[in-house]
Structures are given as structure tokens and as C-alpha cells.
Design an enzyme around this catalytic site. Structure first.
Site, PDB file in Angstrom:
ATOM      1  CD  GLU A 121     -65.830 -19.892   4.184  1.00 15.73           C
ATOM      2  OE1 GLU A 121     -65.675 -20.747   3.303  1.00 15.73           O
ATOM      3  OE2 GLU A 121     -65.038 -18.929   4.349  1.00 15.73           O
ATOM      4  CE  LYS A 122     -59.561 -18.996   3.671  1.00 12.56           C
ATOM      5  NZ  LYS A 122     -60.009 -20.138   2.825  1.00 12.56           N
ATOM      6  CG  HIS A 123     -63.996 -15.748   3.886  1.00  9.18           C
ATOM      7  ND1 HIS A 123     -63.680 -16.886   3.195  1.00  9.18           N
ATOM      8  CD2 HIS A 123     -63.138 -14.794   3.470  1.00  9.18           C
ATOM      9  CE1 HIS A 123     -62.661 -16.630   2.391  1.00  9.18           C
ATOM     10  NE2 HIS A 123     -62.314 -15.372   2.539  1.00  9.18           N
ATOM     11  CG  HIS A 181     -59.264 -14.780   5.962  1.00  9.86           C
ATOM     12  ND1 HIS A 181     -58.481 -13.749   5.473  1.00  9.86           N
ATOM     13  CD2 HIS A 181     -60.127 -15.099   4.974  1.00  9.86           C
ATOM     14  CE1 HIS A 181     -58.880 -13.479   4.234  1.00  9.86           C
ATOM     15  NE2 HIS A 181     -59.875 -14.279   3.913  1.00  9.86           N
ATOM     16  CB  CYS A 228     -62.555 -11.579   2.262  1.00  7.93           C
ATOM     17  SG  CYS A 228     -61.097 -12.174   1.373  1.00  7.93           S
ATOM     18  CG  HIS A 261     -62.307 -15.125  -1.030  1.00  5.76           C
ATOM     19  ND1 HIS A 261     -61.135 -15.274  -0.333  1.00  5.76           N
ATOM     20  CD2 HIS A 261     -62.144 -15.787  -2.205  1.00  5.76           C
ATOM     21  CE1 HIS A 261     -60.287 -16.014  -1.050  1.00  5.76           C
ATOM     22  NE2 HIS A 261     -60.877 -16.333  -2.191  1.00  5.76           N
TER      23      HIS A 261
HETATM   24 FE   LIG Z   1     -60.563 -14.434   1.778  1.00 11.17          FE
END
Ligand SMILES: [Fe+2]
Length: 123
Positions: A12-14, A40, A110, A113
Site C-alpha cells: 500500500e503506497k501511502h 505514490h 495524502c 487519501h
Molecule cells: Fe494518495
């Protein structure tokens, strides 16, 4: 509804990745970054705005905010969004002193997000 989100940072990139670079003579150096495995996006419309590091010493009631790094350049210029070519990368370094171990907690934000967290032991 969950306020904070977390997951495996490899998937998960966050999720902020916490790396303790050293703990020497009571001085801790920590690197916190987003996108180590899966980058990201970093655009005017979608980017990591800040990273914060918190330290909760073992056996103590209250945690301490070590610091926050704001990422301010996201491609905007007088010509419009994504025209400057200048983008702050979401990587933060913190240095602080502690004789005690404990828990390191990182937050990343983010702009679209929300809030993400991760934690690791300082030992
Ligand atoms: Fe994002």
C-alpha cells in the site's frame, strides 16, 4: 469509519516506512518515507503533504511529537498546476535523544487519501 488507515507498506503506497538509521549514545536517527516499494503520485492534484513522527517511551503515559516535515513543492507555478517541474519528495529525517526505548509512530498525510500510519519498536 476509521480515521487512521494502515496496511503493509510493501503493498500500500501511502503507508509511511520507518527506518531507524542508528541509535548511538542516546541519539536516534530515523528516516520516514512514503512510497519506498510502490511510488505514490507526486502532482499538484495528488501528493503527500506531510509526515509526522511520534515517540512513546516504554512505560510512560504520554507520547511525544518528535517533529513534522511539510512537503511544499508539488509542481505548481504561475503557469498553472504541474508546470514548475519542482516536486518535494516525501522523505523526512528526524534526529532526537532518548535513553529509553519505546514505540515510534509515523503519520503520513495524502491530500486526497487521508491519514496513514505505521509503527515500529525502538529497542
Ligand atoms: Fe494518495
Amino acid at each position: 469509519m476509521e480515521l487512521l488507515q494502515t496496511a503493509d507498506w510493501k503493498k500500500e503506497k501511502h503507508v509511511p516506512v520507518i527506518e531507524v538509521l542508528k541509535w548511538d549514545n542516546g541519539v536516534v536517527e530515523v528516516k520516514v518515507s512514503v512510497g519506498k516499494e510502490i511510488p505514490h503520485p507526486n502532482t499538484t492534484e495528488h501528493h503527500i503533504a506531510w509526515i509526522e513522527l511520534i515517540f512513546h517511551p516504554e512505560g510512560e503515559k504520554f507520547p511525544y511529537v518528535v517533529g513534522r516535515t511539510e512537503f511544499a513543492a508539488h509542481g505548481a507555478s504561475v503557469e498553472g498546476p504541474n508546470t514548475s517541474g519542482v516536486y518535494t519528495e516525501p522523505v523526512a529525517h528526524f534526529t532526537f535523544k532518548t535513553e529509553k526505548g519505546g514505540k515510534l509512530i509515523a503519520f503520513s498525510y495524502c491530500n486526497i487519501h487521508g491519514l496513514w500510519m505505521n509503527e515500529t519498536e525502538l529497542k
